[in-house]
Scaffold this motif. Structure first.
Motif, PDB file in Angstrom:
ATOM      1  N   SER A  13       0.830  -1.214   0.000  1.00  0.00           N
ATOM      2  CA  SER A  13       0.000   0.000   0.000  1.00  0.00           C
ATOM      3  C   SER A  13       0.859   1.258   0.000  1.00  0.00           C
ATOM      4  CB  SER A  13      -1.003  -0.006   1.153  1.00  0.00           C
ATOM      5  OG  SER A  13      -0.341  -0.264   2.353  1.00  0.00           O
ATOM      6  N   PHE A  16       1.931   1.764  -3.534  1.00  0.00           N
ATOM      7  CA  PHE A  16       0.778   2.176  -4.316  1.00  0.00           C
ATOM      8  C   PHE A  16       0.467   3.662  -4.091  1.00  0.00           C
ATOM      9  CE2 PHE A  16      -3.802   2.595  -5.087  1.00  0.00           C
ATOM     10  CZ  PHE A  16      -3.839   2.143  -6.394  1.00  0.00           C
ATOM     11  N   ILE A  17       0.466   4.071  -2.824  1.00  0.00           N
ATOM     12  CA  ILE A  17       0.163   5.477  -2.490  1.00  0.00           C
ATOM     13  C   ILE A  17       1.217   6.393  -3.123  1.00  0.00           C
ATOM     14  CG2 ILE A  17       0.113   7.165  -0.592  1.00  0.00           C
ATOM     15  CD1 ILE A  17      -1.250   4.924   1.089  1.00  0.00           C
TER      16      ILE A  17
END
Ligand code: HEC
Length: 111
Positions: A13, A16-17
């Motif tokens: 994550s 991804f961010i």
């Protein structure tokens, strides 16, 4: 085992961010340019045409002049002064006289 899965999910994550915010930053920083159309009205020939074309074309096209009915000199004078006083047209005394003479003799009453 559970904590390893949580750690991997967290890493994914974060990546991804990061990718997402980079994409957004790229979009908003993109410089875009547009080319505005040049609108040139046709003014009749006459002394003062150049001054009129230069100053009376700053905020609107010179169609505002040519669409008017033929007006007496006093009315043209009042219009030019309204443009200067009310709307802030940057026209000095000399140029305003030239423009009023041009308007009265080419777009004046009876012309
Ligand atoms: C600083 C901006 C600006 C400049 C420069 C300018 N005008 Fe205007 N003019 C306006 C605005 C604003 C209107 C009103 C537009 C509307 O009501 O839709 C207007 C309207 C007009 C009209 C329509 C009739 C009226 O009285 O509203 C005429 C005629 C006109 N201008 C002539 C001129 C002439 C001649 C010159 C050159 C001396 C000139 N304008 C320069 C801003 C300007």
């Amino acid at each position: 085992m559970k904590s390893i899965i949580i750690l991997i999910a967290l890493l994914i994550s974060v990546v991804f961010i990061r990718l997402n915010t980079e994409a957004i930053a790229e979009d908003t920083s993109a410089v875009k340019s547009i080319i505005l159309p040049v609108i040139e009205g046709e003014l009749k020939e006459g002394a003062g045409k150049d001054e009129t074309a230069a100053f009376c074309n700053i905020c609107h096209s010179t169609d505002y002049i040519t669409m008017q009915p033929r007006l007496p000199a006093d009315t043209w004078s009042a219009i030019v002064h309204k443009m200067i006083v009310v709307y802030g047209a940057p026209v000095n005394e000399d140029d305003s006289r030239t423009i009023i003479n041009y308007l009265s003799s080419t777009y004046g009453a009876g012309k």
